[in-house]
Write a protein that holds these residues in place. Sequence first.
Motif, PDB file in Angstrom:
ATOM      1  N   TRP A 316       4.326 -27.336  69.186  1.00  0.00           N
ATOM      2  CA  TRP A 316       4.921 -28.137  68.124  1.00  0.00           C
ATOM      3  C   TRP A 316       5.896 -29.146  68.705  1.00  0.00           C
ATOM      4  O   TRP A 316       6.671 -28.844  69.607  1.00  0.00           O
ATOM      5  CB  TRP A 316       5.622 -27.248  67.096  1.00  0.00           C
ATOM      6  CG  TRP A 316       5.821 -28.020  65.831  1.00  0.00           C
ATOM      7  CD1 TRP A 316       4.941 -28.152  64.807  1.00  0.00           C
ATOM      8  CD2 TRP A 316       6.937 -28.828  65.498  1.00  0.00           C
ATOM      9  NE1 TRP A 316       5.443 -28.994  63.854  1.00  0.00           N
ATOM     10  CE2 TRP A 316       6.669 -29.423  64.249  1.00  0.00           C
ATOM     11  CE3 TRP A 316       8.146 -29.125  66.129  1.00  0.00           C
ATOM     12  CZ2 TRP A 316       7.541 -30.271  63.604  1.00  0.00           C
ATOM     13  CZ3 TRP A 316       9.023 -29.990  65.494  1.00  0.00           C
ATOM     14  CH2 TRP A 316       8.718 -30.548  64.239  1.00  0.00           C
ATOM     15  N   LEU A 319       7.398 -35.845  66.763  1.00  0.00           N
ATOM     16  CA  LEU A 319       7.059 -37.061  67.493  1.00  0.00           C
ATOM     17  C   LEU A 319       7.960 -38.225  67.110  1.00  0.00           C
ATOM     18  O   LEU A 319       8.586 -38.845  67.954  1.00  0.00           O
ATOM     19  CB  LEU A 319       5.579 -37.395  67.244  1.00  0.00           C
ATOM     20  CG  LEU A 319       5.023 -38.686  67.830  1.00  0.00           C
ATOM     21  CD1 LEU A 319       5.310 -38.787  69.304  1.00  0.00           C
ATOM     22  CD2 LEU A 319       3.528 -38.766  67.577  1.00  0.00           C
ATOM     23  N   ALA A 320       8.010 -38.520  65.820  1.00  0.00           N
ATOM     24  CA  ALA A 320       8.778 -39.692  65.386  1.00  0.00           C
ATOM     25  C   ALA A 320       9.894 -39.254  64.439  1.00  0.00           C
ATOM     26  O   ALA A 320      10.158 -38.068  64.295  1.00  0.00           O
ATOM     27  CB  ALA A 320       7.827 -40.677  64.705  1.00  0.00           C
ATOM     28  N   GLY A 321      10.511 -40.223  63.804  1.00  0.00           N
ATOM     29  CA  GLY A 321      11.536 -39.925  62.805  1.00  0.00           C
ATOM     30  C   GLY A 321      12.876 -39.563  63.425  1.00  0.00           C
ATOM     31  O   GLY A 321      13.080 -39.688  64.621  1.00  0.00           O
ATOM     32  N   ASN A 325      15.485 -33.701  62.609  1.00  0.00           N
ATOM     33  CA  ASN A 325      15.310 -33.676  61.155  1.00  0.00           C
ATOM     34  C   ASN A 325      14.243 -32.673  60.740  1.00  0.00           C
ATOM     35  O   ASN A 325      14.250 -32.148  59.638  1.00  0.00           O
ATOM     36  CB  ASN A 325      14.860 -35.082  60.713  1.00  0.00           C
ATOM     37  CG  ASN A 325      15.391 -35.458  59.361  1.00  0.00           C
ATOM     38  OD1 ASN A 325      16.380 -34.905  58.913  1.00  0.00           O
ATOM     39  ND2 ASN A 325      14.725 -36.390  58.718  1.00  0.00           N
ATOM     40  N   VAL A 326      13.330 -32.444  61.646  1.00  0.00           N
ATOM     41  CA  VAL A 326      12.170 -31.608  61.358  1.00  0.00           C
ATOM     42  C   VAL A 326      12.061 -30.565  62.463  1.00  0.00           C
ATOM     43  O   VAL A 326      12.259 -30.875  63.627  1.00  0.00           O
ATOM     44  CB  VAL A 326      10.873 -32.460  61.375  1.00  0.00           C
ATOM     45  CG1 VAL A 326       9.705 -31.685  60.826  1.00  0.00           C
ATOM     46  CG2 VAL A 326      11.052 -33.749  60.594  1.00  0.00           C
ATOM     47  N   LYS A 336      11.837 -29.414  57.031  1.00  0.00           N
ATOM     48  CA  LYS A 336      12.372 -30.778  57.142  1.00  0.00           C
ATOM     49  C   LYS A 336      13.628 -30.879  56.287  1.00  0.00           C
ATOM     50  O   LYS A 336      13.650 -30.357  55.163  1.00  0.00           O
ATOM     51  CB  LYS A 336      11.307 -31.787  56.671  1.00  0.00           C
ATOM     52  CG  LYS A 336      11.798 -33.202  56.768  1.00  0.00           C
ATOM     53  CD  LYS A 336      10.718 -34.229  56.523  1.00  0.00           C
ATOM     54  CE  LYS A 336      11.375 -35.619  56.544  1.00  0.00           C
ATOM     55  NZ  LYS A 336      10.446 -36.685  56.264  1.00  0.00           N
ATOM     56  N   PRO A 359       0.298 -32.263  53.926  1.00  0.00           N
ATOM     57  CA  PRO A 359       0.567 -30.862  54.283  1.00  0.00           C
ATOM     58  C   PRO A 359       0.990 -30.070  53.047  1.00  0.00           C
ATOM     59  O   PRO A 359       1.643 -30.638  52.160  1.00  0.00           O
ATOM     60  CB  PRO A 359       1.729 -30.964  55.291  1.00  0.00           C
ATOM     61  CG  PRO A 359       2.318 -32.319  55.097  1.00  0.00           C
ATOM     62  CD  PRO A 359       1.212 -33.192  54.602  1.00  0.00           C
ATOM     63  N   LEU A 375       7.092 -27.081  54.761  1.00  0.00           N
ATOM     64  CA  LEU A 375       5.767 -27.700  54.848  1.00  0.00           C
ATOM     65  C   LEU A 375       4.835 -26.899  55.738  1.00  0.00           C
ATOM     66  O   LEU A 375       5.279 -26.215  56.671  1.00  0.00           O
ATOM     67  CB  LEU A 375       5.901 -29.111  55.439  1.00  0.00           C
ATOM     68  CG  LEU A 375       6.596 -30.162  54.591  1.00  0.00           C
ATOM     69  CD1 LEU A 375       6.858 -31.407  55.417  1.00  0.00           C
ATOM     70  CD2 LEU A 375       5.757 -30.503  53.374  1.00  0.00           C
ATOM     71  N   GLU A 376       3.574 -27.040  55.471  1.00  0.00           N
ATOM     72  CA  GLU A 376       2.536 -26.510  56.344  1.00  0.00           C
ATOM     73  C   GLU A 376       2.639 -27.193  57.713  1.00  0.00           C
ATOM     74  O   GLU A 376       2.881 -28.408  57.787  1.00  0.00           O
ATOM     75  CB  GLU A 376       1.198 -26.855  55.680  1.00  0.00           C
ATOM     76  CG  GLU A 376      -0.016 -26.605  56.486  1.00  0.00           C
ATOM     77  CD  GLU A 376      -1.254 -27.164  55.770  1.00  0.00           C
ATOM     78  OE1 GLU A 376      -1.145 -27.719  54.666  1.00  0.00           O
ATOM     79  OE2 GLU A 376      -2.333 -27.029  56.348  1.00  0.00           O
ATOM     80  N   ASP A 377       2.486 -26.407  58.749  1.00  0.00           N
ATOM     81  CA  ASP A 377       2.495 -26.975  60.106  1.00  0.00           C
ATOM     82  C   ASP A 377       1.125 -27.572  60.422  1.00  0.00           C
ATOM     83  O   ASP A 377       0.132 -26.852  60.539  1.00  0.00           O
ATOM     84  CB  ASP A 377       2.849 -25.870  61.116  1.00  0.00           C
ATOM     85  CG  ASP A 377       2.698 -26.341  62.547  1.00  0.00           C
ATOM     86  OD1 ASP A 377       2.632 -27.558  62.763  1.00  0.00           O
ATOM     87  OD2 ASP A 377       2.662 -25.471  63.443  1.00  0.00           O
ATOM     88  N   LEU A 378       1.081 -28.848  60.584  1.00  0.00           N
ATOM     89  CA  LEU A 378      -0.195 -29.535  60.797  1.00  0.00           C
ATOM     90  C   LEU A 378      -0.719 -29.381  62.221  1.00  0.00           C
ATOM     91  O   LEU A 378      -1.845 -29.760  62.518  1.00  0.00           O
ATOM     92  CB  LEU A 378      -0.046 -31.025  60.464  1.00  0.00           C
ATOM     93  CG  LEU A 378       0.428 -31.311  59.043  1.00  0.00           C
ATOM     94  CD1 LEU A 378       0.709 -32.789  58.849  1.00  0.00           C
ATOM     95  CD2 LEU A 378      -0.612 -30.831  58.026  1.00  0.00           C
ATOM     96  N   ASP A 389       1.503 -40.936  65.522  1.00  0.00           N
ATOM     97  CA  ASP A 389       2.171 -41.215  64.255  1.00  0.00           C
ATOM     98  C   ASP A 389       2.058 -42.708  63.992  1.00  0.00           C
ATOM     99  O   ASP A 389       2.531 -43.520  64.779  1.00  0.00           O
ATOM    100  CB  ASP A 389       3.647 -40.775  64.366  1.00  0.00           C
ATOM    101  CG  ASP A 389       4.420 -40.942  63.070  1.00  0.00           C
ATOM    102  OD1 ASP A 389       4.367 -42.048  62.501  1.00  0.00           O
ATOM    103  OD2 ASP A 389       5.097 -39.993  62.632  1.00  0.00           O
ATOM    104  N   ASP A 543       5.838 -37.908  55.418  1.00  0.00           N
ATOM    105  CA  ASP A 543       7.086 -38.669  55.250  1.00  0.00           C
ATOM    106  C   ASP A 543       7.109 -39.526  53.980  1.00  0.00           C
ATOM    107  O   ASP A 543       6.707 -40.691  53.985  1.00  0.00           O
ATOM    108  CB  ASP A 543       7.366 -39.534  56.496  1.00  0.00           C
ATOM    109  CG  ASP A 543       8.817 -40.024  56.501  1.00  0.00           C
ATOM    110  OD1 ASP A 543       9.546 -39.739  55.521  1.00  0.00           O
ATOM    111  OD2 ASP A 543       9.209 -40.690  57.475  1.00  0.00           O
TER     112      ASP A 543
END
Length: 593
Positions: A316, A319-321, A325-326, A336, A359, A375-378, A389, A543
């Motif tokens: 896991w 990647l972005a954001g 935060n997540v 998140k 998700p 959230l579901e882990d993608l 992303d 997001d």
Amino acid sequence: MKDWQLGFSSSRAQNNQTGVSSIFDENFPPSGFMKDLDSSPERMDTLSGKKSNGSDGESMRDAIEESIFDFSPSSITQSNHIKKTGFRARPKLASAQAVLSSKLEDPTEMQTNACEEPEDRKPEPLKRVCMDPLPIAAGETTKDEDVEEQKVKEGVMAGENLVEEGSKVALNAATRKSLWRRKIEPRERLGASVESIDESKEGDFSNKRLHRKKSWGSRQRNTQMLGSLQDGEQYMGGSVEKDGEEELVPHPVLSRVLFHSSASSSSSFNNSSAESDEVFSENEDTATRRQNMKKCRSWRTFLTMMQWSKRPQTSWIQLAGHQGNVRLSEGGEVLKRFCEVEAVCLQVLMSDALCQFVPHYFGHISQDGEQYIRLEDLLSGLKNPVIMDCKMGVRTYQEEEISKARSNAIVRSDMYQKMVKVDPAAPTVEEHAQRGVTKLRYLQWRDDSSSTSSLGFRIEGIVMGNGKVLRDFYKTRTEAQVTETLLTFTRSQVHILEAYESRLQALNKALKESNFFNRHEIIGSSLLFVHDCSSKANIWMIDFGKTIPTPKDVQLRHDVPWVEGNREDGYLIGLTSLITLLGEAIKQAGEQS
Ligand SMILES: O=P(O)(O)O[C@H]1[C@H](O)[C@@H](OP(=O)(O)O)[C@H](OP(=O)(O)O)[C@@H](OP(=O)(O)O)[C@H]1O
Ligand SMILES: Nc1ncnc2c1ncn2[C@@H]1O[C@H](COP(=O)(O)OP(=O)(O)O)[C@@H](O)[C@H]1O
């Protein structure tokens, strides 16, 4: 074995056979490297995409266990219905019992696999295995058989509360043990079924003996099993001579696993002496006891290693954001930081035509005084996932940002720094002088220097299969640059590119049917592309923190340019560009091979 397990192991087995090349790449951009690719056509298994609306745990499970879609290069072109319906690789966590049985069935798995995770990237053992793979939304479980799963989820939640926020500290051993015990129910079911198979073969003397032994009670039975384990080679041989009688050990490894399943599994959490004592008889002398203890422990260690090596893989990564935060919870959900705008969107999306592209949303949770969206882990079930992303739309700021900037222009030095780092010539003389820019100015500059303004999307970041993170796409703007990046990201594997293209076409169709899309201005939302070396691939919408309902009198088209006041987001401009550029990448990849 369930369909998805078959699909997963068959694709893995095939990868072993075809010697799928490692997708690690060290050099980016890879000028000319694509010519050297081993683009052997891997089989691509994904799971069907119909998703529960979240109101029914049973239908969620049904959706999860739907048939497998075959994305092998040939079937992609043949099966039109895939293109019509799209696909969904619902993330899976293989249960420990599936893990063990697949290990027993497929000894080739012990061989070095090109996809094997590098040692330094291995997540901590058994962090994920105590979470049920089948999500049940909080508070919506009503059926009896779901009550236990709900309890487990609550248990996981309770366990998570023991963990400091953001900390990787493992759960309290007793809690984990009890969580594990509850989660191990499927393994117990397997044990029961094996025993009943033995009982059904009443004519078999050996099985009768086994049946008799079963009625001795667990303490003696465990002792007996240990007795039959005194010699490794006898044990592996499947039967042992004891007191002149042959005793059948129905399946040497499996029976041991079954009889000591909870012990072996919990040994990862806690090698408590209480557990160890349980398997010895009172009459053993100390020496025998120590010897047995040693063997038992080494066996447990072996089992634990086996479980660990076959555990559901997760690499896991955010990647972005906003960094931090997540995060992934101990229970395997993505948490998140709570944002009401996003939570409301997700709730609506769960019963929208787009639900299979989002998700699963499990509601929210309060932990250590912080609220999180669950959230579901993608990335669950993907091995060394390759992730991209893409931020969608022709702008990444809301119209409100403009009025804010006009009325109260806050100058940000952090954004100025980011801007200068990418392009020292970007700030105006005035901005240089004040060493700051407004957020609106920064976001507009980002949009214009990347492909956002021109193509309606931009690549925010990529994680390659070796874990290498690429974030320097600030100036990836032209169609040619994006196409080359797509080829790099997929290592020019045509069937992966085609699967992505197919998924985007399905998304395009779903967007047209979506009430949510019809009624919302989607800003700053991303498409998360994920695939792995076993050729699972999928694309998800994530997001929704800046996605807002449109005013009643506004009807968005999503495919026309934005001008201030029309609120258009250009989401479909981005989607069309992406589909076109994937098509171009497919063409180029085909030419290369
Ligand atoms: O990607 P870089 O260039 O670093 O810029 C980021 C992104 O635009 C963020 O948007 P997103 O969350 O969509 O990725 C945005 O957060 P907002 O969501 O608040 O607009 C950040 O604003 P600040 O959080 O204000 O710094 C901004 O600094
Ligand atoms: N459900 C998810 N499963 C797996 N990864 C996720 C999920 N949601 C977010 N991520 C990861 O977190 C990153 C940031 O998520 P995002 O929702 O865009 O956060 P932010 O609002 O801070 O921009 C994504 O790029 C992705 O790597």
